[in-house]
Design a protein around this motif. Structure first.
Motif, short mmCIF file in Angstrom:
data_model
loop_
_atom_site.label_atom_id
_atom_site.label_comp_id
_atom_site.label_asym_id
_atom_site.label_seq_id
_atom_site.Cartn_x
_atom_site.Cartn_y
_atom_site.Cartn_z
N THR A 1 66.97 -60.70 -39.16
CA THR A 1 67.03 -59.40 -38.50
C THR A 1 68.49 -59.05 -38.27
N GLN B 1 68.99 -52.31 -30.68
CA GLN B 1 67.66 -52.47 -31.24
C GLN B 1 67.26 -51.27 -32.10
N ASP B 2 67.76 -50.10 -31.75
CA ASP B 2 67.42 -48.89 -32.50
C ASP B 2 67.93 -48.93 -33.93
N ASP C 1 57.96 -46.69 -31.55
CA ASP C 1 58.26 -48.11 -31.43
C ASP C 1 58.96 -48.59 -32.69
N TYR C 2 59.30 -49.87 -32.71
CA TYR C 2 60.08 -50.39 -33.83
C TYR C 2 59.22 -50.83 -35.01
N ARG D 1 62.50 -43.94 -33.78
CA ARG D 1 62.96 -45.00 -32.89
C ARG D 1 62.90 -44.50 -31.44
N GLU E 1 64.10 -42.52 -40.45
CA GLU E 1 62.87 -42.88 -39.75
C GLU E 1 61.65 -42.98 -40.66
N ILE F 1 61.24 -50.19 -41.29
CA ILE F 1 62.33 -51.10 -40.91
C ILE F 1 62.28 -52.41 -41.69
#
Length: 602
Positions: free
Chosen positions: A390, A417-418, A483-484, A490, A309, A313
């Protein structure tokens, strides 16, 4: 600071002389019976010197040397009599003692300009180890020993380089706010400073090297009852650093004090760091050329959730990235119904497109998993070559001795999505080699804390990967997001029935940057302060979770976009390791986040 009592003993014999008289210039003890008047009694004097208990580079006097001279006061007419040491005894004449017990006073070094016991001049700039002593003498006490004590204080400074990235060249060490002259009273043993305070250079022109014995810079200084106003200026690599001595410190007579200073970084200045050319040919093929054969298992079940984390990303092509996950293994033997304790084999991470195709894969890594427990050592340095886009991070497992790989499922409540990452094209944006709280180590795990209403500094090493002019701003953000695009946690980490479970992105400091293309590494500092008092986010059982992080963001001149400063992992990719522990140790070398809490949470 260490206070060291001074000990030691040296006995020497000397015969001293002044005319016999009965003056009362000095304080006298009560008289005692004396020998018959027609008998002459002469002083037999020896001395001892209190020594320092440590080896020092500026050795205080421990014994008298040939041709050393002392001055002696006794009665009204024996004023500043000189005596000289010949290596074994003193010469200067004979002293006929009074029948009344009186004090004899000695001082070192001798000066012919002294004519009063209460005005012995002291000059710090001479770095003389002044000595003084007294004893009671008389016809009934002819054998007297004068204990020569150190009049001043010895203050020494040693230096540690620690994580300081510069050369560590100490050009000068200067004491400020000290009195350099004083007068000493032999009778009362008191020092009286003279004149204004000033500065004195105690040393310099050496290199700090923590791998060698420390170089000690010593100064013989006037004792002080408070160090208020006293500071030390050290010129390091062309830059002055000033260390304020705490006002509560005292320097007592005949004591030694040691200060150990750790060099602070040469903040807001270019620094020399070794560049680490990585083996691109190796990394572009390491773990990328073998054929992955997927299979299934009816006895081994794997699940994963996000586990990196802190790094963000966004990933850039043809660079290293620290991918990671949290993994779990459950094992079951259908034939016996038993659950094995351990599973041994390899794992590897891959990037998958929306159709499930593997577009980039990374090296296999050995691992041992305990049944039902979280796996350890699942973060790995990875060299990314996938096209911009992505992708989902997937993890595969292969049992020891087998060929096929088993794809791990997503853990409960973890979505596709995580585990998504965005691969971007190569960039000239700056990166971070490291970010730290000033004078504290950042391990990526340790939680740093500061009071809400206090000022503190964050220091960083900026890597100009593109060797371009860098003009813009850097801001420090203390953030807790789910949020992303935020760079902390996440959404799958969000929990139910919590307290103070708020999100925020508080700017705590900002600086401007204007660097030339020739500046490869920049050691900067950002003054910081929390703008808002936050409360401790806790789970239902009262345990804190999802510690907020500090990240640095970059905004180029004439741009409105703030971009997370990523890690420069060249040093890590260039390292050759043989064990998983060595691999894990690499993670301490480059970080782009700090775990941070406010002090009142504890």
């Amino acid at each position: 600071m260490k206070k060291l009592l001074l000990f030691g003993l040296l006995a020497v014999s000397m015969l001293v002389a002044c005319d016999k008289e009965n003056g009362t210039d000095f304080p006298e003890p009560e008289p005692i019976p004396t020998p018959k008047p027609d008998e002459s009694t002469f002083l037999k004097l020896s001395t001892n010197i209190e020594l320092m208990d440590e080896v020092t580079t500026k050795a205080p006097i421990s014994q008298f040397q040939r041709d050393d001279e002392i001055g002696l006061f006794y009665n009204d007419t024996c004023l500043n009599k000189k005596f000289t040491f010949n290596g074994s005894s003193w010469s200067g004449g004979a002293v006929a003692l009074s029948s009344t017990l009186k004090n004899i006073y000695c001082y070192f070094p001798y000066s012919s300009n002294i004519n009063a016991h209460d005005n012995i001049p002291i000059d710090v700039t001479s770095q003389t180890d002044y000595l003084a002593g007294t004893a009671i003498v008389g016809t009934s006490a002819a054998n007297a020993e004068v204990k020569m004590k150190h009049v001043l204080s010895l203050v020494r400074v040693t230096f540690k380089k620690n994580n300081y990235p510069g050369a560590g060249h100490i050009e000068s060490v200067i004491w400020n706010g000290i009195h350099k002259q004083a007068k000493y009273n032999l009778v009362t043993s008191t020092l009286t400073p003279i004149g204004e305070r000033g500065s004195y250079q105690a040393g310099g022109n050496f290199i700090v090297d923590d791998n060698k014995d420390p170089i000690v810079v010593e100064a013989i200084l006037l004792p002080v009852s408070t160090a208020e106003g006293i500071s030390l200026t050290v010129r390091v690599d062309g830059e002055d650093r000033t260390y304020q001595i705490p006002a509560v410190h005292q320097w007592e007579t005949a004591k030694a004090y040691t200060y150990t200073l750790t060099l602070k970084g040469g903040y807001n200045s270019p620094i020399d760091l070794e560049e680490y050319p990585i083996d691109v040919q190796h990394w572009s093929s390491f773990g990328k050329t073998d054929n992955i054969v997927l299979g299934t298992s009816d006895r081994d079940f794997f699940s994963i959730e996000p586990g990196n984390e802190g790094y963000g990303i966004d990933v850039y092509r043809n660079e290293g990235f620290m991918f990671g996950f949290l993994g779990y293994w459950m094992g079951f033997d259908p034939a016996t119904g038993n659950m094995p304790d351990k599973w041994e084999g390899d794992f590897r991470m891959v990037l998958r497109d929306n159709s499930g195709n593997i577009v980039d894969k990374f090296q296999p890594c050995a691992i041992i998993a305990n049944n039902g427990e979280m796996m350890k050592g699942t973060g790995r340095r990875s060299y990314v070559t996938a096209p911009a886009g992505t992708y989902e991070l997937g993890v595969l497992f292969r049992k020891k001795g087998e060929t096929t790989w088993i794809k791990a499922d997503r853990k409960d409540n973890v979505t596709k999505q995580d585990l998504m990452f965005t691969i971007k094209e190569q960039t000239n944006l700056p990166a971070l080699r490291m970010i730290q709280v000033e004078e504290e180590a950042n391990t990526g795990v340790v939680i740093h804390k500061r009071p809400y209403d206090s000022n503190f500094n964050i220091v960083y090493t900026l890597s100009n990967r593109g060797n371009i002019a860098l003009r813009g701003e850097i801001k420090a953000v203390w953030e807790r997001t789910f949020d992303y695009v935020g760079h902390c946690y996440r959404p799958c980490s969000k929990r139910m029935n919590t307290t103070n479970d708020n999100t925020w992105q508080d700017e705590i400091g900002r600086v401007s940057i204007d660097l030339q293309p020739t500046v490869r590494f920049w050691h900067g500092i950002i003054p910081c302060k929390f703008p808002i008092k936050r409360e401790y986010p806790k789970t239902a059982d009262g345990i804190g979770y999802c510690t907020p992080m500090v990240h640095l963001y970059w905004k180029a001149e004439s741009s409105s976009e703030w971009v997370l400063l990523r890690c420069d992992l060249d040093e890590i990719l260039a390292a050759q390791v043989n064990t998983s522990q060595e691999e894990a140790n690499l993670f301490l070398k480059s970080l782009n986040y700090i775990n941070f809490q406010q002090d009142h949470w504890w």
